[in-house]
Design an enzyme around this catalytic site. Structure first.
Site, PDB file in Angstrom:
ATOM      1  N   HIS A 100       0.876  -1.177   0.000  1.00 17.18           N
ATOM      2  CA  HIS A 100       0.000   0.000   0.000  1.00 17.18           C
ATOM      3  C   HIS A 100       0.909   1.222   0.000  1.00 17.18           C
ATOM      4  O   HIS A 100       2.025   1.186   0.518  1.00 17.18           O
ATOM      5  CB  HIS A 100      -0.851   0.105   1.267  1.00 17.18           C
ATOM      6  CG  HIS A 100      -1.770  -1.026   1.554  1.00 17.18           C
ATOM      7  ND1 HIS A 100      -1.369  -2.174   2.192  1.00 17.18           N
ATOM      8  CD2 HIS A 100      -3.108  -1.160   1.341  1.00 17.18           C
ATOM      9  CE1 HIS A 100      -2.403  -2.982   2.357  1.00 17.18           C
ATOM     10  NE2 HIS A 100      -3.476  -2.393   1.853  1.00 17.18           N
ATOM     11  N   ASP A 103       2.273   2.176   3.433  1.00 17.18           N
ATOM     12  CA  ASP A 103       3.274   1.283   4.037  1.00 17.18           C
ATOM     13  C   ASP A 103       4.686   1.759   3.763  1.00 17.18           C
ATOM     14  O   ASP A 103       5.594   1.510   4.544  1.00 17.18           O
ATOM     15  CB  ASP A 103       3.198  -0.142   3.454  1.00 17.18           C
ATOM     16  CG  ASP A 103       1.811  -0.703   3.404  1.00 17.18           C
ATOM     17  OD1 ASP A 103       1.038  -0.420   4.324  1.00 17.18           O
ATOM     18  OD2 ASP A 103       1.503  -1.409   2.426  1.00 17.18           O
ATOM     19  N   GLU A 231     -11.041  -6.882  -3.672  1.00 17.89           N
ATOM     20  CA  GLU A 231     -10.830  -7.876  -2.614  1.00 17.89           C
ATOM     21  C   GLU A 231     -12.024  -7.926  -1.665  1.00 17.89           C
ATOM     22  O   GLU A 231     -12.309  -6.952  -0.966  1.00 17.89           O
ATOM     23  CB  GLU A 231      -9.565  -7.536  -1.826  1.00 17.89           C
ATOM     24  CG  GLU A 231      -9.250  -8.536  -0.732  1.00 17.89           C
ATOM     25  CD  GLU A 231      -7.856  -8.357  -0.170  1.00 17.89           C
ATOM     26  OE1 GLU A 231      -7.653  -8.692   1.009  1.00 17.89           O
ATOM     27  OE2 GLU A 231      -6.971  -7.880  -0.902  1.00 17.89           O
ATOM     28  N   GLU A 267      -9.025 -13.680  -0.146  1.00 14.88           N
ATOM     29  CA  GLU A 267      -8.200 -13.939   1.044  1.00 14.88           C
ATOM     30  C   GLU A 267      -8.844 -15.000   1.920  1.00 14.88           C
ATOM     31  O   GLU A 267     -10.056 -14.966   2.171  1.00 14.88           O
ATOM     32  CB  GLU A 267      -8.014 -12.656   1.848  1.00 14.88           C
ATOM     33  CG  GLU A 267      -7.171 -12.866   3.102  1.00 14.88           C
ATOM     34  CD  GLU A 267      -6.989 -11.622   3.925  1.00 14.88           C
ATOM     35  OE1 GLU A 267      -7.175 -11.687   5.160  1.00 14.88           O
ATOM     36  OE2 GLU A 267      -6.652 -10.567   3.343  1.00 14.88           O
ATOM     37  N   HIS A 270     -10.595 -13.542   5.058  1.00 16.20           N
ATOM     38  CA  HIS A 270     -11.838 -12.864   4.739  1.00 16.20           C
ATOM     39  C   HIS A 270     -12.940 -13.874   4.422  1.00 16.20           C
ATOM     40  O   HIS A 270     -14.108 -13.651   4.752  1.00 16.20           O
ATOM     41  CB  HIS A 270     -11.638 -11.921   3.559  1.00 16.20           C
ATOM     42  CG  HIS A 270     -10.713 -10.790   3.858  1.00 16.20           C
ATOM     43  ND1 HIS A 270     -10.345  -9.849   2.900  1.00 16.20           N
ATOM     44  CD2 HIS A 270     -10.067 -10.419   4.997  1.00 16.20           C
ATOM     45  CE1 HIS A 270      -9.527  -8.963   3.451  1.00 16.20           C
ATOM     46  NE2 HIS A 270      -9.331  -9.302   4.706  1.00 16.20           N
ATOM     47  N   ASP A 295      -4.719 -13.888  -1.383  1.00 19.80           N
ATOM     48  CA  ASP A 295      -3.970 -13.558  -0.180  1.00 19.80           C
ATOM     49  C   ASP A 295      -4.029 -14.774   0.723  1.00 19.80           C
ATOM     50  O   ASP A 295      -5.114 -15.159   1.189  1.00 19.80           O
ATOM     51  CB  ASP A 295      -4.590 -12.359   0.543  1.00 19.80           C
ATOM     52  CG  ASP A 295      -4.229 -11.028  -0.090  1.00 19.80           C
ATOM     53  OD1 ASP A 295      -3.423 -11.020  -1.046  1.00 19.80           O
ATOM     54  OD2 ASP A 295      -4.751 -10.006   0.370  1.00 19.80           O
ATOM     55  N   ASP A 306     -10.197 -11.056  12.318  1.00 25.98           N
ATOM     56  CA  ASP A 306      -9.232 -11.278  11.239  1.00 25.98           C
ATOM     57  C   ASP A 306      -7.808 -11.263  11.805  1.00 25.98           C
ATOM     58  O   ASP A 306      -7.161 -10.223  11.846  1.00 25.98           O
ATOM     59  CB  ASP A 306      -9.409 -10.174  10.193  1.00 25.98           C
ATOM     60  CG  ASP A 306      -8.822 -10.539   8.851  1.00 25.98           C
ATOM     61  OD1 ASP A 306      -8.452 -11.701   8.661  1.00 25.98           O
ATOM     62  OD2 ASP A 306      -8.736  -9.647   7.980  1.00 25.98           O
ATOM     63  N   ASP A 308      -5.071 -12.804  10.684  1.00 22.92           N
ATOM     64  CA  ASP A 308      -4.017 -12.736   9.658  1.00 22.92           C
ATOM     65  C   ASP A 308      -2.782 -13.545  10.045  1.00 22.92           C
ATOM     66  O   ASP A 308      -1.651 -13.061   9.990  1.00 22.92           O
ATOM     67  CB  ASP A 308      -3.608 -11.279   9.395  1.00 22.92           C
ATOM     68  CG  ASP A 308      -4.615 -10.524   8.554  1.00 22.92           C
ATOM     69  OD1 ASP A 308      -5.290 -11.165   7.736  1.00 22.92           O
ATOM     70  OD2 ASP A 308      -4.733  -9.299   8.724  1.00 22.92           O
TER      71      ASP A 308
END
Length: 434
Positions: A100, A103, A231, A267, A270, A295, A306, A308
């Site tokens: 992104h 980032d 997404e 993802e 998700h 993802d 979430d 991750d």
């Protein structure tokens, strides 16, 4: 130049008998699987935001990581972060990374200052990519963290925020194009609502549809050859997000005439939040010709949010790649590790071990999926279950009408006899490979 990973040697394939925790036991990039290199099937990417921008916080506590490039508010430290990132890409041998805008560059006091910071880092990335076997899988814009996005980006009730979002995406698409990105992703982190009491949903959806058409128009204007991806995610941070799941996104794309221009970046985490399995989401996208990229991560099934985490469940991953292989592969997409360390995993070695282990899990899953396809047992069972539809009689039914079918049933010409779905047999079959 950073010395963050200097004590860590490049991760190499050592085979399944290796006990080296920083070696690949299953991921051999040059191994041929179904006529193609394993690396070319999997197309691994590192997520810049989780690997280098995440500071170890969670909803209940602040940062736990201490990195040489913190705080992330200075261009010198942004360059140091890039040095560390490319050092890790070299150690892992991954072919791609993703970012992104937020980032990779510090936020400026104005849009113009943020853009100068962003373009300087993109220049820095370009220099680092030259001479390396590393590409950009996709770029995207963070339009959910800053307070300006609190009510959405393209769906915001303030038209000035819509314009700011358009300017932001333009700059990110330009940078992605310049770095040779394979795709461009839009994730609507706050494209949804917290309450319907202050939400005009029809208007917001129309604005979101127009915004995505602008993105496609700009893609063609600049000659970007990559794929535009959206997404899905059902919630978090919004109570409800308009890109709830694959089926919702496909319906949205068709409504706004985008089904031929946009595909899905799916993802695992998700999918779980939406109440689905990952293979379900992939199968839905594949059935509509809209599977783009993935993802790869997982959620903690007890936490309910979430988390991750890095993938560790080989049977889940195997079924994921089974459906990807059935669909013809990922095309311009890849396997992006949208995963982050646990906040107690503090060391540089933890970051390498997490990615190396995840790459091994995906390699095992891919090989199991390929073996299932080569065996053909699942495909045979599927053909057998639907074989009745291949007969001329069944095709006449489809081209008939309700009254004609009623008459056949009433006359006793049709008398269905249920057959076993053999689910347990098929589950046992899958377990032979995973």
């Amino acid at each position: 130049m950073s010395r963050f990973f200097d004590a860590i040697a490049p991760v190499r394939y050592e085979g399944p008998d290796s006990s080296n925790p920083l070696a690949f036991r299953h991921y051999d990039p040059d191994e041929i699987v179904l006529g193609k290199r394993m690396a070319d099937h999997l197309r691994f990417a590192v997520a810049y935001w989780h690997a280098f921008a995440y500071e170890g916080g969670d909803p209940f506590g602040g940062p736990t990581f201490q990195r040489p490039w913190y705080p992330q508010d200075d261009m010198a430290r942004a360059r140091l972060k890039a040095d560390v990132a490319f050092q890790m890409f070299d150690i892992l041998g991954v072919p791609y990374f993703c970012w992104h805008d937020a980032d990779i560059r510090p936020e400026g006091a104005t849009f113009a200052e943020s853009l100068r910071n962003f373009e300087a880092i993109i220049d820095y990335f370009g220099d680092k990519m030259a001479g390396r076997d590393i590409g950009l899988l996709w770029g995207t814009a963070n339009m959910f963290s800053h307070r300006r996005w609190m009510a959405g980006a393209s769906t915001n009730p303030d038209p000035d925020v819509f314009a700011w979002a358009a300017a932001t995406v333009k700059t990110c698409m330009d940078a992605t194009h310049r770095l040779g990105g394979q795709n461009y992703v839009l994730w609507g982190g706050r494209e949804g609502y917290e309450t319907l009491l202050n939400t005009d949903m029809a208007r917001e959806l129309d604005h979101m549809g127009r915004f995505l058409n602008m993105v496609v128009e700009y893609k063609h204007k600049i000659g970007f050859a990559g794929t535009i991806l959206v997404e899905p995610k059902p919630q978090e941070p919004s109570k409800h997000q308009y890109d709830y799941d694959a089926a919702t996104c496909i319906g949205f794309l068709r409504k706004y005439g985008l089904e031929g221009e946009v595909k899905l970046n799916l993802e695992q985490g998700h999918a779980i939040l939406a109440g689905h399995s990952f293979e379900h989401e992939i199968a839905v996208a594949a059935a509509e010709g809209m599977l783009g990229s993935i993802d790869m991560n997982r959620n903690d099934y007890q936490s309910g949010w979430d988390t991750d985490q890095f993938p560790s469940n080989v049977p889940e991953v195997a079924l994921t790649y089974y459906h990807i292989l059935r669909a013809g592969g990922l095309g311009t997409g890849g396997t992006n590790f949208d995963a982050r360390l646990r906040r107690q995993s503090l060391d540089a070695e933890d970051l390498i071990a997490a990615h190396a282990g995840a790459m091994d899990v995906c390699a095992r899953g891919l090989k199991a999926a390929a073996a299932m396809l080569a065996d053909g047992g699942l495909e045979t069972a599927l053909r057998d279950r639907y074989a009745g539809w291949d007969t001329p009689r069944a095709q006449r039914m489809l081209n008939s009408d309700l009254d004609a079918l009623f008459q056949q049933v009433l006359a006793g010409e049709i008398d269905p006899q249920p057959r076993s779905g053999r689910q347990e047999w098929l589950e046992n079959h899958v377990n032979r490979f995973v």
